[in-house]
Design an enzyme around this catalytic site. Structure first.
Site, PDB file in Angstrom:
ATOM      1  N   ASN A   1     -43.490  24.805 104.384  1.00  0.00           N
ATOM      2  CA  ASN A   1     -44.714  25.741 104.517  1.00  0.00           C
ATOM      3  C   ASN A   1     -45.845  25.397 103.755  1.00  0.00           C
ATOM      4  O   ASN A   1     -46.815  25.730 104.240  1.00  0.00           O
ATOM      5  CB  ASN A   1     -44.298  27.287 104.337  1.00  0.00           C
ATOM      6  CG  ASN A   1     -43.670  27.537 103.112  1.00  0.00           C
ATOM      7  OD1 ASN A   1     -43.111  26.604 102.283  1.00  0.00           O
ATOM      8  ND2 ASN A   1     -43.710  28.948 102.884  1.00  0.00           N
TER       9      ASN A   1
ATOM     10  N   GLU B   1     -36.714  28.177  93.825  1.00  0.00           N
ATOM     11  CA  GLU B   1     -37.692  29.052  94.196  1.00  0.00           C
ATOM     12  C   GLU B   1     -37.472  29.418  95.627  1.00  0.00           C
ATOM     13  O   GLU B   1     -37.631  28.320  96.649  1.00  0.00           O
ATOM     14  CB  GLU B   1     -39.177  28.295  94.101  1.00  0.00           C
ATOM     15  CG  GLU B   1     -39.590  28.019  92.908  1.00  0.00           C
ATOM     16  CD  GLU B   1     -39.851  29.054  91.823  1.00  0.00           C
ATOM     17  OE1 GLU B   1     -40.230  30.073  92.198  1.00  0.00           O
ATOM     18  OE2 GLU B   1     -39.965  28.956  90.570  1.00  0.00           O
TER      19      GLU B   1
ATOM     20  N   CYS C   1     -43.509  32.715 101.679  1.00  0.00           N
ATOM     21  CA  CYS C   1     -42.391  33.052 101.020  1.00  0.00           C
ATOM     22  C   CYS C   1     -42.938  34.463 100.573  1.00  0.00           C
ATOM     23  O   CYS C   1     -41.989  35.441 100.274  1.00  0.00           O
ATOM     24  CB  CYS C   1     -41.717  32.280 100.095  1.00  0.00           C
ATOM     25  SG  CYS C   1     -43.141  31.889  98.784  1.00  0.00           S
TER      26      CYS C   1
HETATM   27  N1  LIG Z   1     -40.043  31.109  96.241  1.00  0.00           N
HETATM   28  C1  LIG Z   1     -40.977  29.897  96.653  1.00  0.00           C
HETATM   29  O1  LIG Z   1     -41.883  29.670  95.918  1.00  0.00           O
HETATM   30  C2  LIG Z   1     -40.925  29.476  98.129  1.00  0.00           C
HETATM   31  C3  LIG Z   1     -41.933  28.882  98.567  1.00  0.00           C
HETATM   32  C4  LIG Z   1     -41.848  28.170  99.864  1.00  0.00           C
HETATM   33  C5  LIG Z   1     -40.966  28.395 100.618  1.00  0.00           C
HETATM   34  N2  LIG Z   1     -40.079  29.231 100.258  1.00  0.00           N
HETATM   35  C6  LIG Z   1     -38.693  29.430 100.926  1.00  0.00           C
HETATM   36  O2  LIG Z   1     -38.277  28.433 101.928  1.00  0.00           O
HETATM   37  C7  LIG Z   1     -37.936  28.666 103.117  1.00  0.00           C
HETATM   38  C8  LIG Z   1     -38.521  27.951 104.257  1.00  0.00           C
HETATM   39  O3  LIG Z   1     -38.655  26.676 104.007  1.00  0.00           O
HETATM   40  P1  LIG Z   1     -37.556  25.560 104.583  1.00  0.00           P
HETATM   41  O4  LIG Z   1     -36.972  25.980 105.931  1.00  0.00           O
HETATM   42  O5  LIG Z   1     -38.182  24.073 104.768  1.00  0.00           O
HETATM   43  O6  LIG Z   1     -36.279  25.738 103.815  1.00  0.00           O
HETATM   44  P2  LIG Z   1     -34.754  25.138 103.927  1.00  0.00           P
HETATM   45  O7  LIG Z   1     -34.006  25.554 102.751  1.00  0.00           O
HETATM   46  O8  LIG Z   1     -34.176  24.941 105.129  1.00  0.00           O
HETATM   47  O9  LIG Z   1     -35.260  23.454 103.475  1.00  0.00           O
HETATM   48  C9  LIG Z   1     -36.004  23.377 102.210  1.00  0.00           C
HETATM   49  C10 LIG Z   1     -35.541  22.033 101.645  1.00  0.00           C
HETATM   50  O10 LIG Z   1     -34.170  21.540 101.470  1.00  0.00           O
HETATM   51  C11 LIG Z   1     -33.553  20.797 102.040  1.00  0.00           C
HETATM   52  N3  LIG Z   1     -32.423  20.730 102.548  1.00  0.00           N
HETATM   53  C12 LIG Z   1     -31.546  21.291 103.408  1.00  0.00           C
HETATM   54  N4  LIG Z   1     -30.195  21.248 103.422  1.00  0.00           N
HETATM   55  C13 LIG Z   1     -29.985  20.741 102.100  1.00  0.00           C
HETATM   56  C14 LIG Z   1     -28.863  20.166 101.512  1.00  0.00           C
HETATM   57  N5  LIG Z   1     -27.507  20.741 101.977  1.00  0.00           N
HETATM   58  N6  LIG Z   1     -28.744  19.668 100.262  1.00  0.00           N
HETATM   59  C15 LIG Z   1     -29.979  19.385  99.674  1.00  0.00           C
HETATM   60  N7  LIG Z   1     -31.312  19.958 100.185  1.00  0.00           N
HETATM   61  C16 LIG Z   1     -31.168  20.349 101.598  1.00  0.00           C
HETATM   62  C17 LIG Z   1     -34.511  20.542 103.299  1.00  0.00           C
HETATM   63  O11 LIG Z   1     -34.446  19.222 104.183  1.00  0.00           O
HETATM   64  C18 LIG Z   1     -35.587  20.898 102.928  1.00  0.00           C
HETATM   65  O12 LIG Z   1     -36.322  19.559 102.208  1.00  0.00           O
HETATM   66  C19 LIG Z   1     -38.109  30.249 103.110  1.00  0.00           C
HETATM   67  O13 LIG Z   1     -36.734  30.974 102.908  1.00  0.00           O
HETATM   68  C20 LIG Z   1     -39.035  30.580 102.128  1.00  0.00           C
HETATM   69  O14 LIG Z   1     -39.144  31.668 101.666  1.00  0.00           O
HETATM   70  C21 LIG Z   1     -39.625  29.832  98.852  1.00  0.00           C
HETATM   71  O1  LIG Z   2     -44.288  30.192 100.479  1.00  0.00           O
HETATM   72  C1  LIG Z   2     -44.626  30.578  99.321  1.00  0.00           C
HETATM   73  C2  LIG Z   2     -45.493  29.681  98.475  1.00  0.00           C
HETATM   74  O2  LIG Z   2     -45.049  29.959  97.118  1.00  0.00           O
HETATM   75  C3  LIG Z   2     -46.858  30.631  98.951  1.00  0.00           C
HETATM   76  S1  LIG Z   2     -47.998  30.344  97.846  1.00  0.00           S
HETATM   77  O3  LIG Z   2     -47.945  28.903  96.960  1.00  0.00           O
HETATM   78  O4  LIG Z   2     -47.665  31.407  96.597  1.00  0.00           O
HETATM   79  O5  LIG Z   2     -49.305  30.464  98.410  1.00  0.00           O
END
Ligand SMILES: NC(=O)c1ccc[n+]([C@@H]2O[C@H](COP(=O)([O-])OP(=O)(O)OC[C@H]3O[C@@H](n4cnc5c(N)ncnc54)[C@H](O)[C@@H]3O)[C@@H](O)[C@H]2O)c1
Ligand SMILES: O=C[C@H](O)CS(=O)(=O)O
Length: 476
Positions: free
Chosen positions: A152, A248, A282
């Site tokens: 994202n 995160e 997120c």
């Molecule tokens: N807290 C934060 O800062 C933050 C920021 C951005 C997104 N997010 C969260 O991320 C999610 C959305 O992103 P997404 O759909 O790309 O997440 P995801 O967990 O599907 O994928 C994230 C990464 O993990 C990898 N991955 C998947 N399976 C794996 C495994 N078995 N071993 C190691 N790596 C693996 C993916 O290829 C990708 O690179 C949402 O839940 C969102 O809230 C959190």
């Molecule tokens: O998707 C979650 C990211 O941490 C958003 S932001 O970087 O805080 O804008």
């Protein structure tokens, strides 16, 4: 013409026979192809990082110079990077341009922090019998950092991993998501142009179940930094042994609109902060707790503000809400809306879907057990939940398994402080919604939202070890 991209390993661009197709997320046509890493390339990447770390340490000032240059290059290449991100992520151009500005700041902040990685004096001489000793700590890099990033924020969240790791003196193996890998490869090009010595940054593209799994099992990786879903985060925690780990993860962000809120400001802010990048942020607002006394006024003003959002083609610089990352994800969110409706909820506004484009949606008459409330929807969908007592409202907010960021709109200072002390989150925004972040902030959640903090200063803390040095001096 479909563009081709290669992996970046040990300062070289490496092609492989196996290719990954990256779609233009608005048209769903092929936009580019990227070489996919096999076990061999992942192994080479970790080896290169380990060698660079052991044999070619850079001085803090050199790290500062390289990072400073990368932050400038991000701005010099802003338009091309933003347009690429709009293609591969479907994120509106307005928002990808902002993301490049933010990434430049993240890297600049990391550059500055590279000059102040330091320990502290320890007054051991104050202990009886230790009068002839002196002690201090130094901060040493952890070694090889394995970074795994989500779709994202394809540049800024990658920058939040690579830049502090390099600033602290580490070497990095990065696995970006397969959905948006090109931004990370373009960022690697900028590091190369800025003069980063070979091996300090390696980018391997491939699925989580292959490349991600292999990284998790490689004992040469000293620390993992992961941003993504709680489901995958938990896997990492269970499979990376005693290694250091930053997680995160997700959220179902709450925002409270109190009876003493500035309702106009709350409605305008929440409309803007719930639907940016189609709610796939997120800290996007998901649960809106609104006081009974202002409910009707707020609901109407929120819908008026939503009507002003431009929904459609992400390449149009006026667009506020574009498509979701895939039609499958939009269908998943739609099915959660339908499930809630079957259980008694109403769609107060929106709800229509066209391919990957889900219109901004407001739900009412929801209950805590509905997925649209208790799970992370990660879509342009918010739920309105009325309340009449602040203590009860905060108890309900805290029933969530998540706790990344939240917000409260109130003009009452006592209420604001009560919320700050009692809402279980990593960060609470007062008179702002959950979706407020500047990149120098300590950022990270509690409960299922993760472990550890990001923000360059805080990541560097996590990416270094504090080593104690004690000198036993000759007695005079
Ligand atoms: N807290 C934060 O800062 C933050 C920021 C951005 C997104 N997010 C969260 O991320 C999610 C959305 O992103 P997404 O759909 O790309 O997440 P995801 O967990 O599907 O994928 C994230 C990464 O993990 C990898 N991955 C998947 N399976 C794996 C495994 N078995 N071993 C190691 N790596 C693996 C993916 O290829 C990708 O690179 C949402 O839940 C969102 O809230 C959190
Ligand atoms: O998707 C979650 C990211 O941490 C958003 S932001 O970087 O805080 O804008």
């Amino acid at each position: 013409m479909v563009k081709s991209y290669k992996l970046y390993i040990n300062g070289e661009w490496i092609d492989t026979d196996d290719k990954l197709e990256v779609l233009n997320k608005y048209t769903q046509e092929t936009y580019a192809e990227v070489a996919k890493a096999s076990e061999k390339e992942v192994n080479q990447a970790v080896e290169a990082a380990q060698k660079a770390f052991k044999n070619n340490q850079m001085s803090p000032y050199k790290r500062y110079e390289i990072l400073k240059r990368v932050s400038e290059l991000l701005l010099e290449n802003k338009e091309e990077l933003a347009q690429n991100m709009t293609m591969e992520a479907g994120k509106p151009l307005k928002q990808t341009r902002t993301e490049i500005d933010r990434a430049s700041q993240t890297v600049e902040l990391s550059a500055e922090e590279a000059k102040r990685v330091h320990g502290e004096g320890v007054p051991v001489e104050a202990a009886p019998g230790s009068e002839n000793r002196m002690a201090f700590t130094i901060k040493v890099p952890v070694g090889v950092v394995g970074a795994i990033s989500p779709f994202n924020f394809p540049i800024n969240l990658v920058a939040h991993k690579i830049a502090p790791a390099i600033a602290a003196g580490n070497a990095v193996v990065l696995k970006p998501t397969s959905k948006t890998p090109i931004s990370a490869l373009k960022l690697a090009e900028l590091f190369e142009e800025a003069g980063l010595p070979k091996g300090f940054l390696n980018v391997v593209v491939g699925s989580g179940s292959t490349v991600g799994n292999q990284m998790m099992e490689d004992s040469r990786i000293n620390m993992y930094t992961f941003t993504g879903s709680a489901k995958v985060g938990l896997k990492l925690k269970q499979n990376t042994g005693l290694n250091k780990l930053i997680l995160e993860l997700g959220n179902n962000s709450p925002v409270i609109v109190d009876k003493e809120a500035d309702v106009d400001a709350a409605a305008a802010n929440i409309a803007a902060k719930s639907f940016a990048f189609a709610g796939q942020v997120c800290i996007s607002v998901q649960r809106i707790y609104v006081h009974e006394e202002v409910k009707e006024e707020f609901q109407n003003k929120l819908v008026d503000a939503i009507k002003d959002l431009n929904v459609g083609d992400p390449n149009d610089p006026e667009t506020d809400v574009g498509p979701m990352i895939s039609e499958e994800e939009a269908k998943r969110a739609e099915s959660w809306i339908e499930e809630a409706k079957d259980a008694g909820a109403d769609v107060f506004y929106g709800g229509e879907r066209e391919g990957a484009l889900l219109k901004p949606t407001v739900m009412t008459n929801v209950t805590n057990d509905m997925k649209v409330v208790c799970e992370e929807i990660f879509a342009p969908v918010v739920s309105m939940i009325p309340f009449s007592n602040m203590e009860e409202c905060i108890n309900e907010v805290n029933q969530s398994q998540y706790g990344l960021q939240g917000g409260i709109f109130t003009q009452n200072l006592d209420t604001a402080f009560y919320a700050a002390k009692n809402v279980e989150v990593g960060g609470l925004m007062i008179n702002d919604s959950s979706q407020y972040r500047v990149d120098l902030m300590p950022y990270g959640g509690v409960k299922s939202s993760g472990w550890g903090k990001e923000g360059p200063k805080y990541s560097i803390d996590e990416m270094t070890e504090e080593r104690l040095v004690v000198m036993n001096l000759a007695q005079k």
